[in-house]
Write a protein that holds these residues in place. Structure first.
Motif, PDB file in Angstrom:
ATOM      1  N   LYS A 365       0.811  -1.217   0.000  1.00  0.00           N
ATOM      2  CA  LYS A 365       0.000   0.000   0.000  1.00  0.00           C
ATOM      3  C   LYS A 365       0.842   1.263   0.000  1.00  0.00           C
ATOM      4  CE  LYS A 365      -3.677   2.344   2.592  1.00  0.00           C
ATOM      5  NZ  LYS A 365      -4.582   2.290   3.783  1.00  0.00           N
ATOM      6  N   GLY A 366       1.917   1.262   0.831  1.00  0.00           N
ATOM      7  CA  GLY A 366       2.682   2.502   0.998  1.00  0.00           C
ATOM      8  C   GLY A 366       3.932   2.627   0.161  1.00  0.00           C
ATOM      9  N   CYS A 367       4.653   1.527  -0.057  1.00  0.00           N
ATOM     10  CA  CYS A 367       5.955   1.591  -0.738  1.00  0.00           C
ATOM     11  C   CYS A 367       5.800   1.109  -2.180  1.00  0.00           C
ATOM     12  CB  CYS A 367       6.993   0.768   0.006  1.00  0.00           C
ATOM     13  SG  CYS A 367       7.275   1.311   1.696  1.00  0.00           S
ATOM     14  N   ARG A 368       5.218   1.926  -3.010  1.00  0.00           N
ATOM     15  CA  ARG A 368       4.894   1.516  -4.368  1.00  0.00           C
ATOM     16  C   ARG A 368       6.114   1.481  -5.287  1.00  0.00           C
ATOM     17  NH1 ARG A 368      -0.640   1.519  -5.424  1.00  0.00           N
ATOM     18  NH2 ARG A 368      -1.882   2.243  -3.658  1.00  0.00           N
ATOM     19  N   GLN A 369       7.235   2.040  -4.822  1.00  0.00           N
ATOM     20  CA  GLN A 369       8.459   2.002  -5.626  1.00  0.00           C
ATOM     21  C   GLN A 369       9.397   0.870  -5.191  1.00  0.00           C
ATOM     22  OE1 GLN A 369      10.399   5.741  -6.456  1.00  0.00           O
ATOM     23  NE2 GLN A 369       8.576   6.900  -5.891  1.00  0.00           N
ATOM     24  N   LEU A 370       8.949   0.039  -4.256  1.00  0.00           N
ATOM     25  CA  LEU A 370       9.785  -1.064  -3.772  1.00  0.00           C
ATOM     26  C   LEU A 370      10.113  -2.033  -4.905  1.00  0.00           C
ATOM     27  CD1 LEU A 370      10.998  -2.038  -1.052  1.00  0.00           C
ATOM     28  CD2 LEU A 370       9.019  -3.559  -0.855  1.00  0.00           C
ATOM     29  N   ARG A 371      11.422  -2.340  -5.056  1.00  0.00           N
ATOM     30  CA  ARG A 371      11.867  -3.224  -6.137  1.00  0.00           C
ATOM     31  C   ARG A 371      12.570  -4.486  -5.628  1.00  0.00           C
ATOM     32  NH1 ARG A 371       8.669  -0.705  -7.968  1.00  0.00           N
ATOM     33  NH2 ARG A 371       8.688   0.778  -9.682  1.00  0.00           N
ATOM     34  N   ILE A 372      13.264  -4.380  -4.501  1.00  0.00           N
ATOM     35  CA  ILE A 372      13.996  -5.524  -3.949  1.00  0.00           C
ATOM     36  C   ILE A 372      13.571  -5.723  -2.498  1.00  0.00           C
ATOM     37  CG2 ILE A 372      16.255  -6.500  -3.417  1.00  0.00           C
ATOM     38  CD1 ILE A 372      17.417  -4.769  -5.638  1.00  0.00           C
ATOM     39  N   LEU A 373      13.111  -6.942  -2.180  1.00  0.00           N
ATOM     40  CA  LEU A 373      12.638  -7.249  -0.840  1.00  0.00           C
ATOM     41  C   LEU A 373      13.260  -8.565  -0.380  1.00  0.00           C
ATOM     42  CD1 LEU A 373      10.775  -6.686   1.576  1.00  0.00           C
ATOM     43  CD2 LEU A 373       8.943  -7.873   0.338  1.00  0.00           C
ATOM     44  N   LYS A 374      13.917  -8.524   0.789  1.00  0.00           N
ATOM     45  CA  LYS A 374      14.518  -9.727   1.365  1.00  0.00           C
ATOM     46  C   LYS A 374      13.785 -10.088   2.649  1.00  0.00           C
ATOM     47  CE  LYS A 374      19.136  -9.113  -0.589  1.00  0.00           C
ATOM     48  NZ  LYS A 374      20.591  -9.166  -0.331  1.00  0.00           N
ATOM     49  N   MET A 375      13.273 -11.334   2.708  1.00  0.00           N
ATOM     50  CA  MET A 375      12.486 -11.795   3.853  1.00  0.00           C
ATOM     51  C   MET A 375      12.891 -13.224   4.242  1.00  0.00           C
ATOM     52  SD  MET A 375       8.636 -10.389   3.040  1.00  0.00           S
ATOM     53  CE  MET A 375       8.384 -11.634   1.761  1.00  0.00           C
ATOM     54  N   LEU A 376      14.147 -13.452   4.520  1.00  0.00           N
ATOM     55  CA  LEU A 376      14.589 -14.779   4.950  1.00  0.00           C
ATOM     56  C   LEU A 376      14.277 -14.955   6.439  1.00  0.00           C
ATOM     57  CD1 LEU A 376      18.062 -14.856   3.163  1.00  0.00           C
ATOM     58  CD2 LEU A 376      15.868 -15.699   2.307  1.00  0.00           C
ATOM     59  N   TYR A 377      13.943 -16.172   6.826  1.00  0.00           N
ATOM     60  CA  TYR A 377      13.672 -16.521   8.225  1.00  0.00           C
ATOM     61  C   TYR A 377      12.518 -15.713   8.827  1.00  0.00           C
ATOM     62  CZ  TYR A 377      18.413 -17.953   7.176  1.00  0.00           C
ATOM     63  OH  TYR A 377      19.527 -18.466   6.559  1.00  0.00           O
ATOM     64  N   CYS A 378      11.566 -15.330   7.989  1.00  0.00           N
ATOM     65  CA  CYS A 378      10.350 -14.669   8.477  1.00  0.00           C
ATOM     66  C   CYS A 378       9.291 -15.753   8.670  1.00  0.00           C
ATOM     67  CB  CYS A 378       9.893 -13.598   7.493  1.00  0.00           C
ATOM     68  SG  CYS A 378      11.009 -12.180   7.412  1.00  0.00           S
ATOM     69  N   ILE A 379       9.282 -16.370   9.831  1.00  0.00           N
ATOM     70  CA  ILE A 379       8.523 -17.598  10.048  1.00  0.00           C
ATOM     71  C   ILE A 379       7.012 -17.380  10.058  1.00  0.00           C
ATOM     72  CG2 ILE A 379      10.416 -18.696  11.279  1.00  0.00           C
ATOM     73  CD1 ILE A 379       9.038 -17.993  13.888  1.00  0.00           C
ATOM     74  N   ASN A 380       6.567 -16.122  10.257  1.00  0.00           N
ATOM     75  CA  ASN A 380       5.134 -15.858  10.339  1.00  0.00           C
ATOM     76  C   ASN A 380       4.575 -15.174   9.097  1.00  0.00           C
ATOM     77  OD1 ASN A 380       4.445 -16.873  13.028  1.00  0.00           O
ATOM     78  ND2 ASN A 380       5.835 -15.274  13.774  1.00  0.00           N
ATOM     79  N   ILE A 381       5.393 -15.069   8.059  1.00  0.00           N
ATOM     80  CA  ILE A 381       4.908 -14.566   6.769  1.00  0.00           C
ATOM     81  C   ILE A 381       4.698 -15.772   5.865  1.00  0.00           C
ATOM     82  CG2 ILE A 381       5.481 -13.196   4.730  1.00  0.00           C
ATOM     83  CD1 ILE A 381       7.002 -11.291   6.504  1.00  0.00           C
ATOM     84  N   THR A 382       3.501 -15.884   5.304  1.00  0.00           N
ATOM     85  CA  THR A 382       3.148 -17.092   4.551  1.00  0.00           C
ATOM     86  C   THR A 382       3.510 -16.965   3.076  1.00  0.00           C
ATOM     87  OG1 THR A 382       0.912 -16.302   4.041  1.00  0.00           O
ATOM     88  CG2 THR A 382       1.219 -17.485   6.124  1.00  0.00           C
ATOM     89  N   LYS A 383       3.686 -18.110   2.445  1.00  0.00           N
ATOM     90  CA  LYS A 383       4.037 -18.136   1.027  1.00  0.00           C
ATOM     91  C   LYS A 383       2.920 -17.587   0.141  1.00  0.00           C
ATOM     92  CE  LYS A 383       6.247 -21.018  -2.447  1.00  0.00           C
ATOM     93  NZ  LYS A 383       6.852 -22.343  -2.732  1.00  0.00           N
ATOM     94  N   PRO A 384       1.629 -17.911   0.389  1.00  0.00           N
ATOM     95  CA  PRO A 384       0.563 -17.351  -0.453  1.00  0.00           C
ATOM     96  C   PRO A 384       0.547 -15.826  -0.442  1.00  0.00           C
ATOM     97  CG  PRO A 384      -0.266 -19.197   0.814  1.00  0.00           C
ATOM     98  CD  PRO A 384       1.104 -18.923   1.328  1.00  0.00           C
ATOM     99  N   ALA A 385       0.749 -15.225   0.730  1.00  0.00           N
ATOM    100  CA  ALA A 385       0.761 -13.763   0.812  1.00  0.00           C
ATOM    101  C   ALA A 385       1.941 -13.181   0.048  1.00  0.00           C
ATOM    102  CB  ALA A 385       0.822 -13.333   2.272  1.00  0.00           C
ATOM    103  N   THR A 386       3.061 -13.887   0.095  1.00  0.00           N
ATOM    104  CA  THR A 386       4.254 -13.429  -0.628  1.00  0.00           C
ATOM    105  C   THR A 386       4.053 -13.530  -2.137  1.00  0.00           C
ATOM    106  OG1 THR A 386       5.636 -14.195   1.198  1.00  0.00           O
ATOM    107  CG2 THR A 386       6.723 -13.794  -0.888  1.00  0.00           C
ATOM    108  N   SER A 387       3.509 -14.639  -2.585  1.00  0.00           N
ATOM    109  CA  SER A 387       3.316 -14.879  -4.016  1.00  0.00           C
ATOM    110  C   SER A 387       2.331 -13.900  -4.633  1.00  0.00           C
ATOM    111  CB  SER A 387       2.826 -16.307  -4.254  1.00  0.00           C
ATOM    112  OG  SER A 387       3.745 -17.231  -3.717  1.00  0.00           O
ATOM    113  N   LYS A 388       1.381 -13.446  -3.847  1.00  0.00           N
ATOM    114  CA  LYS A 388       0.304 -12.595  -4.355  1.00  0.00           C
ATOM    115  C   LYS A 388       0.836 -11.312  -4.981  1.00  0.00           C
ATOM    116  CE  LYS A 388      -4.008 -10.391  -2.872  1.00  0.00           C
ATOM    117  NZ  LYS A 388      -4.910 -10.147  -1.726  1.00  0.00           N
ATOM    118  N   HIS A 389       1.883 -10.746  -4.379  1.00  0.00           N
ATOM    119  CA  HIS A 389       2.361  -9.443  -4.849  1.00  0.00           C
ATOM    120  C   HIS A 389       3.804  -9.483  -5.370  1.00  0.00           C
ATOM    121  CE1 HIS A 389      -1.175  -7.369  -3.256  1.00  0.00           C
ATOM    122  NE2 HIS A 389      -1.045  -8.114  -2.168  1.00  0.00           N
ATOM    123  N   SER A 390       4.390 -10.667  -5.441  1.00  0.00           N
ATOM    124  CA  SER A 390       5.794 -10.748  -5.837  1.00  0.00           C
ATOM    125  C   SER A 390       6.032 -10.264  -7.265  1.00  0.00           C
ATOM    126  CB  SER A 390       6.307 -12.184  -5.683  1.00  0.00           C
ATOM    127  OG  SER A 390       5.558 -13.073  -6.503  1.00  0.00           O
TER     128      SER A 390
END
Length: 441
Positions: A365-390
């Motif tokens: 919603k807020g960071c519309r210019q985001l291009r590179i995102l690193k989320m290793l070992y984020c145990i409470n972030i799910t794969k479906p939520a990640t895939s939705k906007h990747s």
């Protein structure tokens, strides 16, 4: 290469790094490219000294001003002598990843190549002060050397005497550099970039003369990463006198405290700051560092959401930010960032074990210019939520694995390695080791 030589005789720039060229190509260069100025032979292993001899046999390569020989471990002293004879006008020389490079190689080169202004030796462990004595014939402006245990304070003395106009000094992981050598540098008037990362013997006593010297108002970039003897006293000096500083790296300077880092708020010129791995609890300095474009606070284990709030509302121009390995962060910290820092292009939240899928909603919603995102070992972030906007990203690194032990905390964010909070415990542990082998890394 034969086709290129026939079709592009006016070539100025040629990068042949990591190719299988042989002596035949070097003979071709000497015959065909009379205007060539830039040549990279980095990690080309199939030519020999004989090929370098060819460079001087024709009309080509005599105008060369930039040469990269990194990783060419087959070149002997004789090969460097051929280069000097053929390409005496070289100004910029790069010789990285050369365990076979010796002082004699540099001496042979400098016999005729005395116009060198920039020289780079990264991972050349056998170079010593003797090489710098030879380079005294050149008017150096930039010197870079890394991973060397033979360079001593004498090299700084030679720089001060014979290279008074030097602007860029990069002496990383040089274990024999001491405070005495830094005091010699204080007399130099033109230093713009000073990188002393991993020079673990230096302390406040050596840095003080530099921060009170002739170059202090000109220094633009300063790196003291892993200089564990540097304390808040040095930060106070930096804040008071380095008014033109744009880049500062204090990574793993674990003798620093909140008080010293807070003083950095006086550096209104600061654009990039790395304070990762420092035992601080807040980021109050941000109120004065409003022009920060890059900030790294990763592995600061005690930082909280309130710290990120200070950062976000003060440094809303951030384009690159890392809070990897900060176990106390929650979705609220990302909410602060995404609500204000609308220009973020790069974000690393790896190891922030309390973040959930809400974090991704805030970011999209807020960071519309985001291009590179690193989320290793984020145990409470799910794969479906990640895939939705990747699809909106150029690069995404993600897994939901438990944090590895070397992060220093468990999957609940509980600190494991509390021994490192005590300097006496650290000293005792260091002096227990007789031998440490790490195979297969």
């Amino acid at each position: 290469m034969r086709l290129i030589s026939e079709g592009c005789p006016a070539l100025l720039y040629l990068n042949l790094s990591y190719t299988d060229i042989t002596n035949g190509t070097l003979r071709l260069l000497s015959r065909s490219f009379s205007n060539l100025q830039y040549l990279s032979l980095a990690h080309c292993r199939k030519f020999t000294d004989k090929g370098l001899q060819y460079l001087g046999s024709g009309k080509g390569c005599h105008k060369l001003i930039y040469l990269d020989l990194s990783g060419c471990i087959q070149i002997s002293v004789e090969g460097f002598r051929y280069i000097a004879k053929s390409c005496s006008g070289i100004k910029h020389l790069i010789i990285n990843d050369m365990p076979t490079l010796t002082d004699r190689c540099i001496q042979a080169l400098v016999e005729k190549c005395q116009q060198i202004v920039s020289i780079v030796f990264l991972e050349a462990p056998h170079i010593s002060d003797t090489a710098f004595k030879a380079l005294a014939e050149c008017k150096l402006v930039e010197i870079k050397i890394e991973g060397n245990n033979r360079i001593t304070d004498l090299s700084f003395k030679l720089m001060s005497k014979f290279s008074p106009y030097i602007k860029h000094i990069y002496m990383v992981d040089c274990q024999k550099i001491t405070d005495a050598g830094l005091k010699i540098l204080s007399s130099m008037r033109n230093i713009l970039v000073l990188n002393l990362a991993d020079c673990i013997s230096i302390s406040d006593a050596g840095l003080k003369p530099i921060l009170e010297g002739f170059s202090v108002s000109k220094i633009r970039e300063l790196s003291l990463a892993n200089c564990t003897r540097v304390t808040d006293a040095t930060l106070m000096k930096i804040a008071q006198r380095c008014h033109g500083l744009t880049y500062l790296n204090l990574r793993y300077c674990d003798s620093l405290t909140d008080g010293g880092v807070e003083a950095l708020g006086n550096l209104h010129s600061l654009l990039a700051l790395n304070i990762s791995g420092i035992p601080i609890t807040d980021l109050k300095f941000c109120h004065g560092a409003k022009h920060l474009d890059y900030c790294d606070v990763s592995y600061c284990l005690q930082l909280t959401n309130n710290s990120i709030k200070h950062l976000a509302f003060s440094c809303h121009k951030l384009t690159s930010f890392s809070m990897a390995g900060c176990p106390k962060m929650t979705d609220v910290s990302v909410q602060y960032l995404s609500g204000v820092c609308r220009y973020l292009h790069f974000l690393d939240i790896s190891g922030c074990v309390h973040l959930t899928d809400r974090t991704l909603r805030f970011l999209w919603k807020g960071c519309r210019q985001l291009r590179i995102l690193k989320m290793l070992y984020c145990i409470n972030i799910t794969k479906p939520a990640t895939s939705k906007h990747s699809v909106k990203l150029q690069k995404l690194e993600y897994n939901s694995d438990d944090p590895p032990p070397w992060l220093g905390y468990d999957s609940q964010g509980h600190i494991l390695l509390t021994i490192w909070n005590s300097k006496s415990s650290q000293f005792a542990l260091e002096n227990t080791f007789q031998r440490l082998d790490i195979y297969g890394c």
